[in-house]
Design a protein around this motif. Sequence first.
Motif, PDB file in Angstrom:
ATOM      1  N   GLU A 199       0.825  -1.202   0.000  1.00 18.61           N
ATOM      2  CA  GLU A 199       0.000   0.000   0.000  1.00 18.61           C
ATOM      3  C   GLU A 199       0.867   1.263   0.000  1.00 18.61           C
ATOM      4  OE1 GLU A 199      -3.123   2.508  -0.205  1.00 18.61           O
ATOM      5  OE2 GLU A 199      -3.162   0.322  -0.458  1.00 18.61           O
ATOM      6  N   LEU A 200       1.966   1.238   0.758  1.00 18.88           N
ATOM      7  CA  LEU A 200       2.837   2.412   0.832  1.00 18.88           C
ATOM      8  C   LEU A 200       3.441   2.726  -0.538  1.00 18.88           C
ATOM      9  CD1 LEU A 200       4.126   4.587   2.596  1.00 18.88           C
ATOM     10  CD2 LEU A 200       5.996   2.992   3.083  1.00 18.88           C
ATOM     11  N   LEU A 201       3.838   1.697  -1.291  1.00 18.20           N
ATOM     12  CA  LEU A 201       4.390   1.903  -2.631  1.00 18.20           C
ATOM     13  C   LEU A 201       3.334   2.482  -3.566  1.00 18.20           C
ATOM     14  CD1 LEU A 201       6.699   1.531  -4.713  1.00 18.20           C
ATOM     15  CD2 LEU A 201       5.830  -0.786  -5.108  1.00 18.20           C
ATOM     16  N   ASN A 202       2.125   1.960  -3.492  1.00 18.43           N
ATOM     17  CA  ASN A 202       1.050   2.450  -4.355  1.00 18.43           C
ATOM     18  C   ASN A 202       0.667   3.891  -4.011  1.00 18.43           C
ATOM     19  OD1 ASN A 202       0.826   0.043  -5.828  1.00 18.43           O
ATOM     20  ND2 ASN A 202      -0.476  -0.880  -4.274  1.00 18.43           N
ATOM     21  N   GLN A 203       0.665   4.219  -2.724  1.00 16.41           N
ATOM     22  CA  GLN A 203       0.357   5.593  -2.321  1.00 16.41           C
ATOM     23  C   GLN A 203       1.461   6.547  -2.763  1.00 16.41           C
ATOM     24  OE1 GLN A 203      -2.563   6.783  -0.785  1.00 16.41           O
ATOM     25  NE2 GLN A 203      -1.598   8.679  -1.463  1.00 16.41           N
TER      26      GLN A 203
END
Length: 381
Positions: free
Chosen positions: A361-365
Amino acid sequence: MGLLDFLKRHQRKFYITGAIVGGAFALGKFAQWKLAEYSDRVAAEEVARARKKHHYDSNQRTCKMTAIAMLPSLRERLFNALDTEALTTKLKSSPENKILTWQELKTVTFARFLSSVYACCLLISFLRVQLNILGGCMYHGEMQTGSSLFHIFTEVHKEYLAVVQYFLGPGLTRLIDVVQSKVQDSIGSVSLKEKVDVADIERMIATARQAIEVGSIEQADDTATTATSASADAHRSLHPLVTFLLPPESNGGTSEETPDQAESEDVPSISPDAQAYITQLMGHTRDVLESQDFKSTLSACLDCGFQFGSTGLAESMLTPSVDHAAAKIPLARVVPILNAQTHGLFAHQGDGVVSSVMSLELLNQFSANVYEAYSHEISFE
């Protein structure tokens, strides 16, 4: 006469009533016009939002497919540089220095595993930065009718994305050298006869990681000592592995020639406008790579990648018939298991480390933030 007298007596009332009715009618028409204008604006914003989301989603699919397409080349270069198969074949021929060969196989196996996780995470993170910067700029260019930049995007796209070849060439070579050296320092003295469990292997990997990443920081600081204080601060703000992604700024920020590129003699030149734009893009790319957000995102990717590898290793080392709490086997038996797990990292049908890291999720955000930032007007002067 009676009607005329009536009209004369009440003409003021008629005027007032007419004014009220006319005003109400005009106000109603104005309200209708404003409502229609508001509805059109909301509809246009919804269309623009949907179009932007479609463009962004398409860009993320491109990121994923690009990373998957580069995996075979990355894997080949890693495995050729850290050739455990050749050492295994050598052991089968019963060499005189069998113990030394086993020690070398142990070191190379751990180095291959660590280098593979590092390389996959660096490649994924770097492509997310590049393609979201480029994607955001292209979206903004498409929205600007008659943009003077849009016509050069074809040239820019190919040349800018070719920068990743530095990491797949000289950058990867330097990464492997650092990893192999630090693995030798941190794991080389561990006996092959020593009995270990999954937790022990995880501690070895963590020790090697610390040596690799702290060592890279110290190397960056040594390089920075001859620079200005501002440059030194910039080096310290970088994630320690970022230095493997881009060539030194003294090279103009462009990729060095790789063997694949050297084979092609007819390299078409690009226009001055495109070259100027690429130079600006490289500046923005360095800014993103030097950001705290990228540092945090890359750290999360690495933690995810090593956790993925450790989980697979545990599943291979432990069997239902073994007491998991007391399972310890000689390190020599772990070497082939770890080697097989390294091969599994490069699976790309939803079971490899790439899919695991890409779902973070952190990479996508982070990707969404980069795309959004560059989908608005950015100064390219």
